[in-house]
Scaffold this active site. Structure first.
Site, PDB file in Angstrom:
ATOM      1  N   ILE A  24       1.626   3.230  -3.506  1.00  0.00           N
ATOM      2  CA  ILE A  24       2.459   2.129  -3.040  1.00  0.00           C
ATOM      3  C   ILE A  24       2.033   0.877  -3.781  1.00  0.00           C
ATOM      4  O   ILE A  24       0.843   0.569  -3.860  1.00  0.00           O
ATOM      5  CB  ILE A  24       2.321   1.939  -1.524  1.00  0.00           C
ATOM      6  CG1 ILE A  24       2.832   3.186  -0.779  1.00  0.00           C
ATOM      7  CG2 ILE A  24       3.086   0.699  -1.050  1.00  0.00           C
ATOM      8  CD1 ILE A  24       2.633   3.135   0.720  1.00  0.00           C
ATOM      9  N   CYS A  25       2.992   0.173  -4.352  1.00  0.00           N
ATOM     10  CA  CYS A  25       2.739  -1.107  -5.004  1.00  0.00           C
ATOM     11  C   CYS A  25       1.695  -0.942  -6.121  1.00  0.00           C
ATOM     12  O   CYS A  25       1.805  -0.070  -6.966  1.00  0.00           O
ATOM     13  CB  CYS A  25       2.322  -2.141  -3.965  1.00  0.00           C
ATOM     14  SG  CYS A  25       2.352  -3.854  -4.532  1.00  0.00           S
ATOM     15  N   THR A  26       0.646  -1.755  -6.099  1.00  0.00           N
ATOM     16  CA  THR A  26      -0.359  -1.710  -7.162  1.00  0.00           C
ATOM     17  C   THR A  26      -1.320  -0.531  -7.019  1.00  0.00           C
ATOM     18  O   THR A  26      -2.245  -0.405  -7.816  1.00  0.00           O
ATOM     19  CB  THR A  26      -1.167  -3.016  -7.201  1.00  0.00           C
ATOM     20  OG1 THR A  26      -1.783  -3.231  -5.927  1.00  0.00           O
ATOM     21  CG2 THR A  26      -0.263  -4.196  -7.537  1.00  0.00           C
TER      22      THR A  26
END
Length: 315
Positions: free
Chosen positions: A100-102
């Protein structure tokens, strides 16, 4: 029972955990525990997020997981070797590995992204590409599934990713039902843009802003460089050079992105045939529009229309 392992580390972003509510709601609607979500870390015990909220965790062991998910953080730091070993182990022992995300940077540090199509938060996409040149980073995607590897854009895009995982497991009807409970659209298509075309361009001067506003208002027209340059009161050569310097795109690329964005909005409304949408947005014919959609969104207009219809049915 499908075990879902969520990897956390000191300073992880707490919002990433919101996505796991989709697994909880799936269990509720099935009236049986299909998913078991476990918080995992290197050492086990309490782990503090960047906001100071602490979650309890178990120490990861190389047991079988259906899905292993890596959370992200607000800043990028090297992933510990212990976490990299966990992710590499998960690649062998889990059916799916996701970020998720970074969290994609954790997968990158573990060597899992080479040769794969991936995405992350748009603000960090270039950094991810520089750090992992063999990865195929696609910055303007909500989420991407490349075989058993899943990556998502920033923060709330993790909800779209988990809804897609549930849809893969239980079908579109269950994913739609959970989306309604979460008060979100039945998940956004993976190819949907993270942000608008004009926000991405961010022109600095009034002249370039004026030309873009003109282009957006006249998408049905040809919009040649000479026409846009005249609006900006520059020669075509000066205009092209200034446009590229301010936006990072050529005028032709920018116009195509504006047309794709406008066409997608019309497709989402569902009132017009694709041929009419192509004419109204300046593509001229459906085939030219299809090629532009594939370049920009990674999927054809037909897929966008199908998802829009599913969302309308859910509403």
């Amino acid at each position: 029972m499908k075990r879902i392992g969520v990897l956390v580390f000191p300073g992880f972003q707490i919002l990433d955990l919101a996505a796991i509510a989709a697994f909880e709601l799936a269990n509720m609607h099935l009236e049986r525990p299909l998913y078991r979500v476990e918080m995992l870390s290197e050492t086990g015990g309490p782990v503090a997020s960047s906001s100071g909220v602490t979650v309890d965790s178990k120490r990861y062991t190389a047991s079988k997981f259906d899905t292993l998910m890596m959370t992200g953080s607000l800043t990028i730091a090297p992933t510990s070797e212990a976490l990299c070993k966990i992710l590499r182990s998960g690649r062998r022992n889990a059916r799916r590995v996701a970020s998720i995300c970074t969290g994609a940077f954790g997968l990158a540090d573990a060597g899992l992204l080479d040769g794969r199509r991936v995405t992350t938060h748009w603000a960090f996409a270039q950094e991810l590409q520089r750090s992992r040149p063999l990865a195929k980073v696609q910055p303007d995607r909500i989420f991407i599934n490349d075989e058993s590897l899943w990556t998502s854009a920033g923060m709330t895009a993790g909800i779209d990713l988990v809804l897609a995982l549930v849809e893969e497991d239980l079908g579109v009807d269950m994913a739609r039902l959970i989306a309604k409970k979460l008060v979100v659209y039945h998940r956004r298509a993976g190819g949907q843009s993270q942000f608008s075309a004009l926000l991405e361009l961010e022109p600095k001067s009034d002249r370039i802003q004026l030309s873009l506003a003109y282009a957006r208002a006249h998408l049905r027209e040809g919009l040649a460089v000479e026409e846009l340059a005249e609006v900006a009161h520059l020669s075509p050569r000066q205009f092209s050079r200034a446009f590229k310097a301010e936006t990072g795109q050529s005028p032709a690329q920018a116009v195509e992105n504006l047309r794709v964005e406008a066409a997608r909005a019309l497709i989402d409304e569902g009132r017009l045939a694709l041929g009419v949408v192509a004419r109204e947005t300046g593509f001229g014919d459906p085939e030219r529009m299809r090629r532009a959609f594939l370049r920009t969104l990674g999927q054809p207009p037909q897929s966008v229309r199908r998802v829009a219809r599913q969302q309308a049915m859910a509403a």
